[in-house]
Design a protein around this motif. Structure first.
Motif, PDB file in Angstrom:
ATOM      1  N   ASP A   3       0.817  -1.220   0.000  1.00 28.18           N
ATOM      2  CA  ASP A   3       0.000   0.000   0.000  1.00 28.18           C
ATOM      3  C   ASP A   3       0.847   1.264   0.000  1.00 28.18           C
ATOM      4  O   ASP A   3       0.488   2.255  -0.644  1.00 28.18           O
ATOM      5  N   TYR A   4       1.976   1.244   0.696  1.00 33.87           N
ATOM      6  CA  TYR A   4       2.836   2.418   0.749  1.00 33.87           C
ATOM      7  C   TYR A   4       3.407   2.741  -0.631  1.00 33.87           C
ATOM      8  O   TYR A   4       3.482   3.895  -1.034  1.00 33.87           O
ATOM      9  N   LEU A   5       3.799   1.703  -1.328  1.00 30.28           N
ATOM     10  CA  LEU A   5       4.337   1.884  -2.672  1.00 30.28           C
ATOM     11  C   LEU A   5       3.254   2.399  -3.621  1.00 30.28           C
ATOM     12  O   LEU A   5       3.510   3.274  -4.461  1.00 30.28           O
ATOM     13  N   ILE A   6       2.040   1.898  -3.467  1.00 27.66           N
ATOM     14  CA  ILE A   6       0.922   2.376  -4.293  1.00 27.66           C
ATOM     15  C   ILE A   6       0.692   3.868  -4.049  1.00 27.66           C
ATOM     16  O   ILE A   6       0.530   4.643  -5.000  1.00 27.66           O
ATOM     17  N   ILE A   7       0.707   4.285  -2.794  1.00 24.26           N
ATOM     18  CA  ILE A   7       0.519   5.706  -2.472  1.00 24.26           C
ATOM     19  C   ILE A   7       1.618   6.541  -3.114  1.00 24.26           C
ATOM     20  O   ILE A   7       1.348   7.579  -3.741  1.00 24.26           O
ATOM     21  N   MET A   8       2.867   6.117  -2.990  1.00 28.31           N
ATOM     22  CA  MET A   8       3.992   6.862  -3.566  1.00 28.31           C
ATOM     23  C   MET A   8       3.871   6.952  -5.090  1.00 28.31           C
ATOM     24  O   MET A   8       4.093   8.012  -5.676  1.00 28.31           O
ATOM     25  N   GLU A   9       3.516   5.849  -5.731  1.00 29.17           N
ATOM     26  CA  GLU A   9       3.379   5.846  -7.185  1.00 29.17           C
ATOM     27  C   GLU A   9       2.216   6.725  -7.640  1.00 29.17           C
ATOM     28  O   GLU A   9       2.327   7.458  -8.628  1.00 29.17           O
ATOM     29  N   ARG A  10       1.098   6.669  -6.935  1.00 27.22           N
ATOM     30  CA  ARG A  10      -0.061   7.492  -7.294  1.00 27.22           C
ATOM     31  C   ARG A  10       0.242   8.981  -7.093  1.00 27.22           C
ATOM     32  O   ARG A  10      -0.161   9.815  -7.893  1.00 27.22           O
ATOM     33  N   MET A  11       0.951   9.314  -6.024  1.00 21.89           N
ATOM     34  CA  MET A  11       1.312  10.710  -5.775  1.00 21.89           C
ATOM     35  C   MET A  11       2.267  11.206  -6.853  1.00 21.89           C
ATOM     36  O   MET A  11       2.124  12.317  -7.366  1.00 21.89           O
ATOM     37  N   SER A  12       3.226  10.390  -7.206  1.00 21.34           N
ATOM     38  CA  SER A  12       4.166  10.752  -8.259  1.00 21.34           C
ATOM     39  C   SER A  12       3.436  10.963  -9.584  1.00 21.34           C
ATOM     40  O   SER A  12       3.695  11.932 -10.312  1.00 21.34           O
ATOM     41  N   ALA A  13       2.513  10.070  -9.900  1.00 18.93           N
ATOM     42  CA  ALA A  13       1.742  10.191 -11.141  1.00 18.93           C
ATOM     43  C   ALA A  13       0.872  11.449 -11.125  1.00 18.93           C
ATOM     44  O   ALA A  13       0.742  12.142 -12.139  1.00 18.93           O
ATOM     45  N   LEU A  14       0.295  11.772  -9.969  1.00 21.89           N
ATOM     46  CA  LEU A  14      -0.533  12.973  -9.855  1.00 21.89           C
ATOM     47  C   LEU A  14       0.307  14.235 -10.059  1.00 21.89           C
ATOM     48  O   LEU A  14      -0.089  15.145 -10.787  1.00 21.89           O
ATOM     49  N   LEU A  15       1.474  14.281  -9.433  1.00 24.00           N
ATOM     50  CA  LEU A  15       2.353  15.441  -9.596  1.00 24.00           C
ATOM     51  C   LEU A  15       2.787  15.601 -11.048  1.00 24.00           C
ATOM     52  O   LEU A  15       2.842  16.719 -11.578  1.00 24.00           O
ATOM     53  N   TYR A  16       3.094  14.482 -11.696  1.00 18.32           N
ATOM     54  CA  TYR A  16       3.469  14.518 -13.120  1.00 18.32           C
ATOM     55  C   TYR A  16       2.300  15.050 -13.960  1.00 18.32           C
ATOM     56  O   TYR A  16       2.484  15.893 -14.843  1.00 18.32           O
ATOM     57  N   LYS A  17       1.097  14.568 -13.673  1.00 18.85           N
ATOM     58  CA  LYS A  17      -0.093  15.011 -14.404  1.00 18.85           C
ATOM     59  C   LYS A  17      -0.328  16.505 -14.213  1.00 18.85           C
ATOM     60  O   LYS A  17      -0.620  17.225 -15.175  1.00 18.85           O
ATOM     61  N   ILE A  18      -0.188  16.990 -12.989  1.00 17.34           N
ATOM     62  CA  ILE A  18      -0.351  18.419 -12.709  1.00 17.34           C
ATOM     63  C   ILE A  18       0.694  19.218 -13.475  1.00 17.34           C
ATOM     64  O   ILE A  18       0.382  20.224 -14.114  1.00 17.34           O
ATOM     65  N   ASN A  19       1.934  18.764 -13.435  1.00 16.42           N
ATOM     66  CA  ASN A  19       3.024  19.462 -14.122  1.00 16.42           C
ATOM     67  C   ASN A  19       2.777  19.523 -15.632  1.00 16.42           C
ATOM     68  O   ASN A  19       2.922  20.582 -16.255  1.00 16.42           O
TER      69      ASN A  19
END
Length: 148
Positions: A3-19
């Motif tokens: 679950d921790y890895l999923i959270i990190m990957e989803r946050m990274s993907a969200l930041l990339y999408k925002i950027n």
């Protein structure tokens, strides 16, 4: 998957999408596509009519040269007008045109809609969940370089 890895990957993907999203010009209800710097300039002028270049520089945290560059683009797109006051012929002030006001309102509606959806979700959370989110944001913020 952890679950921790999923959270990190989803946050990274969200930041990339925002950027990526911030780099793409968008339609804000006019015939002109606007970049983030342009719509934020319009937003700053729309909030405070009778705003001059140095006030915009402070408000947007950009140089006077950057204000001039964005203003020139928006003048060409006929989204803003510049003028001088009778009492101060030195300072240049900005105001929105009709098209600029339409873009301003469209941008405001976009944020209002997004904010309402996020707020509805946040209101459904417990105090512990809110504290966990705030803690997560604090750790990320404290460990990213400050570019300002």
């Amino acid at each position: 998957m952890d679950d921790y890895l999923i959270i990190m990957e989803r946050m990274s993907a969200l930041l990339y999408k925002i950027n990526c999203n911030d780099r793409q010009p968008k339609n804000f209800g006019t015939d002109q596509l606007l970049y983030q710097s342009e719509i934020h300039f319009i937003d700053a002028v729309g909030i405070d009519s009778d705003v001059n270049a140095s006030q915009l520089s402070d408000k947007l945290s950009v140089s006077n040269g950057a204000v001039t560059q964005v203003a020139d683009k928006l003048l060409k797109k006929k989204l803003i007008e510049k003028y001088k006051k009778q009492t101060n012929k030195k300072e240049v002030y900005f105001k929105l045109t009709g098209k600029g006001k339409a873009a301003y309102e469209s941008h405001r509606m976009f944020h209002k809609s997004l904010n309402e959806k996020v707020l509805d979700y946040l209101k459904s959370l417990s105090r512990e969940q809110i504290d966990a989110i705030l803690g997560f944001i604090a750790v990320a913020d404290e460990n990213l370089p400050d570019l300002s």
